[in-house]
Design a protein around this motif. Structure first.
Motif, mmCIF file in Angstrom:
data_model
loop_
_atom_site.group_PDB
_atom_site.id
_atom_site.type_symbol
_atom_site.label_atom_id
_atom_site.label_comp_id
_atom_site.label_asym_id
_atom_site.label_seq_id
_atom_site.Cartn_x
_atom_site.Cartn_y
_atom_site.Cartn_z
ATOM 1 N N ASN A 141 0.811 -1.220 0.000
ATOM 2 C CA ASN A 141 0.000 0.000 0.000
ATOM 3 C C ASN A 141 0.851 1.280 0.000
ATOM 4 O O ASN A 141 0.316 2.377 -0.127
ATOM 5 C CB ASN A 141 -0.939 0.015 1.207
ATOM 6 C CG ASN A 141 -0.191 -0.063 2.524
ATOM 7 O OD1 ASN A 141 0.785 -0.800 2.647
ATOM 8 N ND2 ASN A 141 -0.643 0.678 3.513
ATOM 9 N N LEU A 142 2.180 1.168 0.115
ATOM 10 C CA LEU A 142 3.055 2.341 0.168
ATOM 11 C C LEU A 142 3.681 2.635 -1.194
ATOM 12 O O LEU A 142 3.752 1.763 -2.066
ATOM 13 C CB LEU A 142 4.160 2.128 1.203
ATOM 14 C CG LEU A 142 3.710 1.917 2.646
ATOM 15 C CD1 LEU A 142 4.914 1.726 3.547
ATOM 16 C CD2 LEU A 142 2.866 3.075 3.133
ATOM 17 N N ASP A 143 4.167 3.850 -1.355
ATOM 18 C CA ASP A 143 4.853 4.230 -2.590
ATOM 19 C C ASP A 143 6.153 3.453 -2.780
ATOM 20 O O ASP A 143 6.569 3.213 -3.907
ATOM 21 C CB ASP A 143 5.174 5.733 -2.600
ATOM 22 C CG ASP A 143 3.928 6.588 -2.730
ATOM 23 O OD1 ASP A 143 2.898 6.079 -3.209
ATOM 24 O OD2 ASP A 143 3.985 7.763 -2.346
ATOM 25 N N SER A 144 6.804 3.102 -1.690
ATOM 26 C CA SER A 144 8.036 2.302 -1.724
ATOM 27 C C SER A 144 7.770 1.016 -0.942
ATOM 28 O O SER A 144 8.190 0.876 0.207
ATOM 29 C CB SER A 144 9.192 3.088 -1.110
ATOM 30 O OG SER A 144 9.401 4.291 -1.818
ATOM 31 N N PRO A 145 7.081 0.055 -1.553
ATOM 32 C CA PRO A 145 6.621 -1.119 -0.813
ATOM 33 C C PRO A 145 7.724 -2.020 -0.271
ATOM 34 O O PRO A 145 7.497 -2.761 0.675
ATOM 35 C CB PRO A 145 5.767 -1.877 -1.831
ATOM 36 C CG PRO A 145 6.199 -1.376 -3.160
ATOM 37 C CD PRO A 145 6.663 0.035 -2.949
ATOM 38 N N LYS A 146 8.915 -1.931 -0.823
ATOM 39 C CA LYS A 146 10.022 -2.781 -0.368
ATOM 40 C C LYS A 146 10.912 -2.078 0.653
ATOM 41 O O LYS A 146 11.950 -2.592 1.047
ATOM 42 C CB LYS A 146 10.865 -3.241 -1.556
ATOM 43 C CG LYS A 146 10.098 -4.075 -2.551
ATOM 44 C CD LYS A 146 9.668 -5.394 -1.938
ATOM 45 C CE LYS A 146 8.973 -6.273 -2.945
ATOM 46 N NZ LYS A 146 8.560 -7.534 -2.376
ATOM 47 N N GLY A 147 10.545 -0.867 1.084
ATOM 48 C CA GLY A 147 11.301 -0.166 2.119
ATOM 49 C C GLY A 147 12.400 0.735 1.596
ATOM 50 O O GLY A 147 13.174 1.280 2.381
ATOM 51 N N TYR A 148 12.483 0.895 0.281
ATOM 52 C CA TYR A 148 13.493 1.774 -0.314
ATOM 53 C C TYR A 148 13.043 2.170 -1.716
ATOM 54 O O TYR A 148 12.134 1.565 -2.285
ATOM 55 C CB TYR A 148 14.861 1.080 -0.404
ATOM 56 C CG TYR A 148 14.934 0.021 -1.484
ATOM 57 C CD1 TYR A 148 15.468 0.321 -2.734
ATOM 58 C CD2 TYR A 148 14.452 -1.266 -1.267
ATOM 59 C CE1 TYR A 148 15.514 -0.645 -3.734
ATOM 60 C CE2 TYR A 148 14.504 -2.222 -2.258
ATOM 61 C CZ TYR A 148 15.037 -1.911 -3.488
ATOM 62 O OH TYR A 148 15.078 -2.855 -4.485
#
Length: 160
Positions: A73-80
């Motif tokens: 659900n985030l713009d950077s789903p993998k944390g970077y």
């Protein structure tokens, strides 16, 4: 008609809560450049050193388990996310790394792991400051070496 206006005014009056803080600020990211011992940018396409699509980020949970970041659900789903030089008018490729704010211990410390490829992982320890409902990073260590404090730019370099 007057009844509708009074009802609307009443709803507006009770929908506001002045005791709430209006804003929550999370500053939990840093920018990471990678270099080899000669200064070569290891994230630059064509260098063949680090494939940005192969990077994995892990957060250390409260139970001591390393959990791979996957937040679709985030713009950077993998944390970077990868930042190209053209985006920030620099000469460097870097990643914007979102530090582990999900599992911050009682001493305001969290642990994030960056797996660059199958054989290379760096341990990132972050100290946070809480302010109201907000959270911001105050110090960053890479493999137990202090790499960032607030008096410096939010860019660190890791030599591989």
């Amino acid at each position: 008609m007057l009844k509708n206006i009074c009802l609307a005014a009443l709803l507006l009056f009770f929908s506001c809560d002045s005791s709430e803080n209006c804003c929550v600020n999370y500053e939990v990211d840093i920018f990471v450049k990678t270099r080899d011992s000669t200064g070569k940018d290891l994230l630059a396409p064509g260098n063949g050193a680090i494939d940005p699509d192969s990077i994995k980020i892990f957060y250390l949970t409260g139970s001591g388990e390393k959990k791979e970041v996957n937040k679709p659900n985030l713009d950077s789903p993998k944390g970077y996310r990868v930042i190209a030089p053209s985006v920030d008018n620099s000469n460097d490729y870097k990643i914007q790394l979102f530090l582990n704010a999900d599992y911050v211990d009682s001493q305001n410390i969290s642990h994030t792991y960056v797996q660059w490829n199958a054989g290379s992982t760096d341990a990132i320890k972050a100290e946070f400051k809480r302010h109201g409902k907000g959270l911001s990073v105050s110090k960053v260590w890479v493999n137990d070496a202090l790499k960032w404090e607030p008096s410096k730019d939010r860019v660190i370099t890791i030599i591989k």
